[in-house]
Design a protein around this motif. Structure first.
Motif, short mmCIF file in Angstrom:
data_model
loop_
_atom_site.label_atom_id
_atom_site.label_comp_id
_atom_site.label_asym_id
_atom_site.label_seq_id
_atom_site.Cartn_x
_atom_site.Cartn_y
_atom_site.Cartn_z
N SER A 9 0.82 -1.15 0.02
CA SER A 9 -0.06 -0.14 0.05
C SER A 9 0.94 1.26 0.02
O SER A 9 2.00 1.31 0.36
CB SER A 9 -0.86 -0.03 1.29
N THR A 142 -6.04 -0.43 -0.54
CA THR A 142 -6.45 0.99 -0.11
C THR A 142 -7.66 0.96 0.48
O THR A 142 -8.53 0.18 0.30
CB THR A 142 -6.48 1.86 -1.61
N SER A 152 -1.50 4.99 -3.37
CA SER A 152 -1.77 3.70 -4.15
C SER A 152 -1.37 3.59 -5.63
O SER A 152 -0.49 2.82 -6.29
CB SER A 152 -2.82 2.92 -3.95
#
Length: 270
Positions: A9, A142, A152
């Motif tokens: 992430s 996300t 992201s």
């Protein structure tokens, strides 16, 4: 040969380690021998979520530096057959993750496992770049908020340009989107992005939508992957996500999509 999957992430606190733990547990439940590795050297959390923090004797860095072997460092999960954990070090820094050392450990694991799940630190610092470097596939985790999605998007660029596959001119890392902490009621109020908003921005296939659920925090505090909580919406959503990854056709649940933030701003129909 094992399939290496990084769970990554751009932003911290999005549920990445929760996702890595449940994803690995789901693969193992489906009969695939799976190991999940914590790449967050110095700030390890995976062992807590997996409930094995008291069983850590040797860690990932010990194996890289040849202070221990894999047999000594791997922790076998007591609840799920075929599931193993390799914890991060709390006392070293991320410079301990050398290219040659990580490559050697992954190669050794590949001989015995079907899947290697790499739990990456957030962002694009050394630990995160090392976690994604050897990946065959990536789960991009996300939240449905603008800053999380923007970060992201930057990680997607790194996956396309900075991995071993990219350097060798091979097929790119296969990317999957996992949207966590989703609350349809807040989407309807325009307080967060809708699923359509996020998929429009990131333009990668959606693997799963995990609803906001108290079960996630409760499971983490109990040291158990939430996928094992099959009476919870989050547990069922993670189970669906793993099934889709393995090729099963399952509908998305827990959506109830309405107009999200972008839809309200630009008058788009839901």
């Amino acid at each position: 040969m094992a399939r290496i999957i990084v769970v990554t992430s751009g932003k911290g606190g999005v549920g990445k380690t929760t996702t890595a733990a449940s994803f690995a547990a789901g693969l193992a439940k489906a009969g695939h021998k799976t190991v999940v590795i914590d790449f967050d050297v110095g700030l390890r959390n995976l062992d807590l979520i997996m409930g094995c923090e008291r069983r850590v004797v040797y860690d990932f860095v010990n194996v890289i530096s040849k202070e221990a072997n894999l047999k000594q460092a791997l922790i076998r999960d007591k609840r799920v057959e075929n599931l193993y954990i390799l914890a991060a070090s709390q006392t070293r820094d991320k410079d301990a993750l050398t290219d040659d050392g990580v490559a050697r450990v992954l190669e050794d694991l590949s001989a015995d496992f079907d899947y290697i799940v790499c739990d990456s630190p957030a962002g694009i610092e050394r630990g995160a770049m090392m976690a994604m470097h050897f990946a065959d596939e990536a789960l991009i985790v996300t939240n449905p908020e603008v800053s999380s999605v923007r970060d992201s998007d930057r990680v997607l660029g790194m996956l396309e340009a900075r991995t071993k596959r990219a350097a060798n001119g091979e097929d790119p890392v296969k990317q999957h989107l996992v949207l966590t902490r989703y609350a349809s009621s807040r989407v309807g109020k325009g307080e967060m992005l809708s699923v359509e908003d996020v998929t429009d921005i990131l333009a990668i296939p959606l693997l799963g939508v995990i609803p906001e659920s108290e079960a996630v925090l409760n499971a983490s505090n109990a040291g158990s992957p939430v996928i094992l909580e099959q009476d919870s919406s989050a547990g069922l959503a993670y189970d669906d996500m793993v099934a889709r990854f393995l090729g099963e056709d399952r509908p998305m649940r827990f959506l109830e999509d309405k107009k999200g933030l972008f839809g309200r701003m630009f008058g788009r129909r839901a």
